[in-house]
Design a protein around this motif. Structure first.
Motif, PDB file in Angstrom:
ATOM      1  N   ALA A   5      49.308  52.773  12.564  1.00  0.00           N
ATOM      2  CA  ALA A   5      47.864  52.980  12.729  1.00  0.00           C
ATOM      3  C   ALA A   5      47.164  51.656  13.022  1.00  0.00           C
ATOM      4  O   ALA A   5      46.251  51.600  13.855  1.00  0.00           O
ATOM      5  N   ALA A   6      47.575  50.578  12.357  1.00  0.00           N
ATOM      6  CA  ALA A   6      46.987  49.263  12.620  1.00  0.00           C
ATOM      7  C   ALA A   6      47.276  48.826  14.055  1.00  0.00           C
ATOM      8  O   ALA A   6      46.402  48.264  14.731  1.00  0.00           O
ATOM      9  N   LEU A   7      48.476  49.094  14.529  1.00  0.00           N
ATOM     10  CA  LEU A   7      48.832  48.772  15.918  1.00  0.00           C
ATOM     11  C   LEU A   7      47.939  49.524  16.893  1.00  0.00           C
ATOM     12  O   LEU A   7      47.435  48.947  17.865  1.00  0.00           O
ATOM     13  N   VAL A   8      47.717  50.798  16.623  1.00  0.00           N
ATOM     14  CA  VAL A   8      46.840  51.595  17.500  1.00  0.00           C
ATOM     15  C   VAL A   8      45.421  51.058  17.452  1.00  0.00           C
ATOM     16  O   VAL A   8      44.746  50.997  18.498  1.00  0.00           O
TER      17      VAL A   8
ATOM     18  N   PHE B 293      47.920  57.757  21.475  1.00  0.00           N
ATOM     19  CA  PHE B 293      48.058  59.109  20.927  1.00  0.00           C
ATOM     20  C   PHE B 293      49.478  59.347  20.412  1.00  0.00           C
ATOM     21  O   PHE B 293      49.668  59.889  19.320  1.00  0.00           O
ATOM     22  N   LEU B 294      50.467  58.925  21.168  1.00  0.00           N
ATOM     23  CA  LEU B 294      51.855  59.106  20.755  1.00  0.00           C
ATOM     24  C   LEU B 294      52.154  58.330  19.466  1.00  0.00           C
ATOM     25  O   LEU B 294      52.755  58.867  18.522  1.00  0.00           O
ATOM     26  N   ILE B 295      51.708  57.084  19.413  1.00  0.00           N
ATOM     27  CA  ILE B 295      51.940  56.258  18.217  1.00  0.00           C
ATOM     28  C   ILE B 295      51.205  56.852  17.010  1.00  0.00           C
ATOM     29  O   ILE B 295      51.754  56.905  15.903  1.00  0.00           O
ATOM     30  N   LEU B 296      49.974  57.317  17.205  1.00  0.00           N
ATOM     31  CA  LEU B 296      49.221  57.914  16.097  1.00  0.00           C
ATOM     32  C   LEU B 296      49.851  59.223  15.635  1.00  0.00           C
ATOM     33  O   LEU B 296      49.848  59.524  14.432  1.00  0.00           O
TER      34      LEU B 296
END
Length: 176
Positions: free
Chosen positions: A149-152, A10-13
């Protein structure tokens, strides 16, 4: 472990959404001298003050319309994936449909942004008319948002696979 993964996702997104929104909205995809080109505006900075106008030179080209459309779809998808992960984190952590929807929405985000950026780069000569240019911070922010987004998406798929593996392990133990 699941809640920690969801919190990090959630934080990364949220950061990816913010970066992408700034990247799409600002007029600095490419710089040709003092002229800054974005998806919506073209600006010239005179004495540090922007003088901006709508893009007319190449705005009627089909590739540019598709590029803008993909950027808007990417924005909708990144906000949707952020909302799905937030719902999972705060309300419905074990909902299987929401788990799949978050993965699909995040994957869609990456696909839409990538298509838009590739179209922009592929047709850069229509914008620059052969002049030397530099990529601006807006372009970099869009790429960074897409990478986050790809990482998430990778994290969410990993979480899904580990959950299935843990459920299978529990079932195997109960059978013995």
């Amino acid at each position: 472990m699941g809640e920690a993964i969801l919190s990090a996702s959630f934080l990364i997104l949220a950061i990816a959404s913010l970066l992408y929104i700034i990247g799409v909205a600002t007029p600095s995809f490419i710089k040709i001298g003092e002229i800054h080109n974005g998806l919506w505006k073209r600006c010239v900075f005179v004495d540090g003050k922007p003088n901006c106008w709508d893009i007319e030179h190449y705005a009627d080209k089909d590739w540019f319309k598709i590029c803008r459309g993909m950027s808007i779809q990417g924005l909708i998808a990144i906000l949707t994936s952020t909302a799905c992960v937030a719902l999972r984190l705060f309300k419905l952590p074990e909902n299987k449909i929401l788990r799949i929807c978050s993965i699909v929405a995040t994957f869609s985000t990456v696909a839409f942004i990538l298509i838009g950026l590739v179209l922009y780069v592929k047709n850069i000569d229509d914008i620059t008319d052969g002049a030397l240019f530099d990529y601006g911070f807006s372009f970099a922010l869009c790429i960074l948002g897409m990478c986050f987004a790809a990482l998430v998406d990778i994290i969410l798929i990993y979480d899904l696979l580990m959950t299935k593996k843990n459920i299978q392990s529990c079932v195997d133990v109960e059978k013995k």
